[in-house]
Design a protein around this motif. Structure first.
Motif, PDB file in Angstrom:
ATOM      1  N   GLN A   1     -58.972 -24.962  56.480  1.00  0.00           N
ATOM      2  CA  GLN A   1     -59.580 -24.491  55.286  1.00  0.00           C
ATOM      3  C   GLN A   1     -60.430 -23.305  55.524  1.00  0.00           C
ATOM      4  O   GLN A   1     -60.987 -23.383  56.942  1.00  0.00           O
ATOM      5  N   LYS A   2     -60.621 -22.318  54.521  1.00  0.00           N
ATOM      6  CA  LYS A   2     -61.682 -21.376  54.641  1.00  0.00           C
ATOM      7  C   LYS A   2     -62.411 -21.153  53.449  1.00  0.00           C
ATOM      8  O   LYS A   2     -61.919 -21.652  52.370  1.00  0.00           O
ATOM      9  N   THR A   3     -63.702 -20.624  53.643  1.00  0.00           N
ATOM     10  CA  THR A   3     -64.339 -20.377  52.312  1.00  0.00           C
ATOM     11  C   THR A   3     -64.357 -18.865  51.725  1.00  0.00           C
ATOM     12  O   THR A   3     -64.545 -18.124  52.727  1.00  0.00           O
ATOM     13  N   PHE A   4     -63.959 -18.750  50.878  1.00  0.00           N
ATOM     14  CA  PHE A   4     -63.914 -17.507  50.164  1.00  0.00           C
ATOM     15  C   PHE A   4     -64.943 -17.033  49.022  1.00  0.00           C
ATOM     16  O   PHE A   4     -64.961 -18.167  48.313  1.00  0.00           O
ATOM     17  N   GLU A   5     -65.428 -16.052  49.091  1.00  0.00           N
ATOM     18  CA  GLU A   5     -66.503 -15.670  47.999  1.00  0.00           C
ATOM     19  C   GLU A   5     -65.655 -14.724  47.287  1.00  0.00           C
ATOM     20  O   GLU A   5     -65.132 -13.623  47.415  1.00  0.00           O
ATOM     21  N   VAL A   6     -65.642 -15.232  45.856  1.00  0.00           N
ATOM     22  CA  VAL A   6     -64.990 -14.591  44.878  1.00  0.00           C
ATOM     23  C   VAL A   6     -65.885 -13.941  43.800  1.00  0.00           C
ATOM     24  O   VAL A   6     -66.705 -14.662  43.372  1.00  0.00           O
ATOM     25  N   GLY A   7     -65.864 -12.540  43.819  1.00  0.00           N
ATOM     26  CA  GLY A   7     -66.510 -11.927  42.494  1.00  0.00           C
ATOM     27  C   GLY A   7     -65.730 -11.936  41.337  1.00  0.00           C
ATOM     28  O   GLY A   7     -64.761 -11.378  41.252  1.00  0.00           O
TER      29      GLY A   7
ATOM     30  N   GLU B   1     -63.221  -9.284  40.915  1.00  0.00           N
ATOM     31  CA  GLU B   1     -63.659  -7.962  41.534  1.00  0.00           C
ATOM     32  C   GLU B   1     -63.158  -7.948  42.935  1.00  0.00           C
ATOM     33  O   GLU B   1     -62.815  -6.959  43.695  1.00  0.00           O
ATOM     34  N   SER B   2     -63.444  -9.036  43.538  1.00  0.00           N
ATOM     35  CA  SER B   2     -63.355  -9.192  45.017  1.00  0.00           C
ATOM     36  C   SER B   2     -62.971 -10.599  45.463  1.00  0.00           C
ATOM     37  O   SER B   2     -63.253 -11.472  44.643  1.00  0.00           O
ATOM     38  N   CYS B   3     -62.606 -10.834  46.727  1.00  0.00           N
ATOM     39  CA  CYS B   3     -62.147 -11.969  47.157  1.00  0.00           C
ATOM     40  C   CYS B   3     -62.088 -11.769  48.806  1.00  0.00           C
ATOM     41  O   CYS B   3     -61.026 -11.416  49.359  1.00  0.00           O
TER      42      CYS B   3
END
Length: 80
Positions: free
Chosen positions: A9-15, A71-73
């Motif tokens: 697994q990875k951590t994604f930052e989602v805007g 907006e972002s991932c």
């Protein structure tokens, strides 16, 4: 959505923001369901196997049909 990445697994930052709220704020109105802060981008950390899974999780929690826009991932986390 707090979780710790394990294994593959990875951590994604989602805007994400809400386009309906943005439109209301622009017209100096208030959205009936969401606060004005949703006109701005909110960042959520999502733990997932890949970007597609992260986007699915966010879309389930913040449905596009209700005006939410991703907006972002990106892989990684925001440093505060």
């Amino acid at each position: 959505m707090f979780a710790v990445a394990t294994g593959n697994q990875k951590t994604f930052e989602v805007g994400i923001y809400n386009k309906e709220v943005r439109a209301c704020v622009k017209e100096n109105n208030t959205h009936l369901d969401y606060g004005d802060e949703w006109a701005d981008v909110h960042y959520q950390n999502v733990v997932a196997q890949d970007k597609a899974e992260a986007l699915t999780m966010i879309n389930d929690r913040y449905p596009p049909e209700q005006g939410f826009v991703i907006e972002s991932c990106e892989i990684g986390t925001r440093r505060y």
